[in-house]
Scaffold this motif. Structure first.
Motif, PDB file in Angstrom:
ATOM      1  N   ILE A  32       0.835  -1.202   0.000  1.00 38.21           N
ATOM      2  CA  ILE A  32       0.000   0.000   0.000  1.00 38.21           C
ATOM      3  C   ILE A  32       0.869   1.250   0.000  1.00 38.21           C
ATOM      4  N   VAL A  33       1.958   1.217   0.745  1.00 41.38           N
ATOM      5  CA  VAL A  33       2.890   2.346   0.763  1.00 41.38           C
ATOM      6  C   VAL A  33       3.433   2.591  -0.641  1.00 41.38           C
ATOM      7  N   LEU A  34       3.820   1.526  -1.330  1.00 41.64           N
ATOM      8  CA  LEU A  34       4.363   1.661  -2.675  1.00 41.64           C
ATOM      9  C   LEU A  34       3.322   2.260  -3.623  1.00 41.64           C
ATOM     10  N   ARG A  35       2.095   1.780  -3.553  1.00 38.81           N
ATOM     11  CA  ARG A  35       1.037   2.317  -4.416  1.00 38.81           C
ATOM     12  C   ARG A  35       0.764   3.783  -4.108  1.00 38.81           C
ATOM     13  N   ALA A  36       0.773   4.138  -2.835  1.00 38.34           N
ATOM     14  CA  ALA A  36       0.551   5.530  -2.445  1.00 38.34           C
ATOM     15  C   ALA A  36       1.673   6.415  -2.993  1.00 38.34           C
ATOM     16  N   HIS A  48       5.904   7.390 -16.134  1.00 38.80           N
ATOM     17  CA  HIS A  48       6.128   6.028 -15.652  1.00 38.80           C
ATOM     18  C   HIS A  48       7.610   5.722 -15.447  1.00 38.80           C
ATOM     19  N   ARG A  49       8.430   6.150 -16.371  1.00 45.60           N
ATOM     20  CA  ARG A  49       9.866   5.880 -16.243  1.00 45.60           C
ATOM     21  C   ARG A  49      10.473   6.602 -15.049  1.00 45.60           C
ATOM     22  N   GLU A  50      10.082   7.844 -14.841  1.00 37.87           N
ATOM     23  CA  GLU A  50      10.597   8.605 -13.700  1.00 37.87           C
ATOM     24  C   GLU A  50      10.151   7.977 -12.375  1.00 37.87           C
ATOM     25  N   ILE A  51       8.908   7.527 -12.334  1.00 34.95           N
ATOM     26  CA  ILE A  51       8.405   6.878 -11.124  1.00 34.95           C
ATOM     27  C   ILE A  51       9.185   5.594 -10.855  1.00 34.95           C
ATOM     28  N   ALA A  52       9.371   4.789 -11.891  1.00 36.26           N
ATOM     29  CA  ALA A  52      10.107   3.529 -11.744  1.00 36.26           C
ATOM     30  C   ALA A  52      11.531   3.790 -11.260  1.00 36.26           C
ATOM     31  N   ARG A  53      12.173   4.790 -11.844  1.00 36.98           N
ATOM     32  CA  ARG A  53      13.546   5.129 -11.448  1.00 36.98           C
ATOM     33  C   ARG A  53      13.601   5.629 -10.013  1.00 36.98           C
ATOM     34  N   THR A  54      12.694   6.525  -9.661  1.00 34.67           N
ATOM     35  CA  THR A  54      12.685   7.122  -8.326  1.00 34.67           C
ATOM     36  C   THR A  54      12.468   6.073  -7.238  1.00 34.67           C
ATOM     37  N   LEU A  55      11.538   5.157  -7.493  1.00 32.62           N
ATOM     38  CA  LEU A  55      11.190   4.151  -6.485  1.00 32.62           C
ATOM     39  C   LEU A  55      11.988   2.864  -6.632  1.00 32.62           C
ATOM     40  N   ASP A  56      12.852   2.798  -7.637  1.00 33.88           N
ATOM     41  CA  ASP A  56      13.666   1.626  -7.901  1.00 33.88           C
ATOM     42  C   ASP A  56      12.785   0.378  -8.066  1.00 33.88           C
ATOM     43  N   ILE A  57      11.788   0.516  -8.954  1.00 32.59           N
ATOM     44  CA  ILE A  57      10.897  -0.594  -9.279  1.00 32.59           C
ATOM     45  C   ILE A  57      10.906  -0.795 -10.786  1.00 32.59           C
TER      46      ILE A  57
END
Length: 66
Positions: A32-36, A48-57
């Motif tokens: 839930i933390v990750l989704r938030a 999407h790419r920036e989010i993936a990079r920032t969260l390392d997912i």
């Protein structure tokens, strides 16, 4: 390959505060933390790419979690 146009994600101040509180709680499930976090970053205009990079997912996770 066609690029998908980003849709603007608007959050009210109340929604943003509630999501941030979920992230800050010590007993919130990590999924839930990750989704938030994904939602909060998307509301800041991150793609999407920036989010993936920032969260390392993975990019797939960033794409399908919204």
């Amino acid at each position: 390959m066609a690029r998908l146009a980003l849709k603007k994600l608007s959050l009210s101040d109340c929604d943003r505060l509630e999501l941030q509180q979920l992230v800050n709680r010590h007993n919130t499930a990590q999924q839930i933390v990750l989704r938030a976090k994904i939602i909060l970053l998307a509301s800041e205009g991150k793609n999407h790419r920036e989010i993936a990079r920032t969260l390392d997912i993975s990019l797939d996770l960033a794409l399908f979690s919204k």
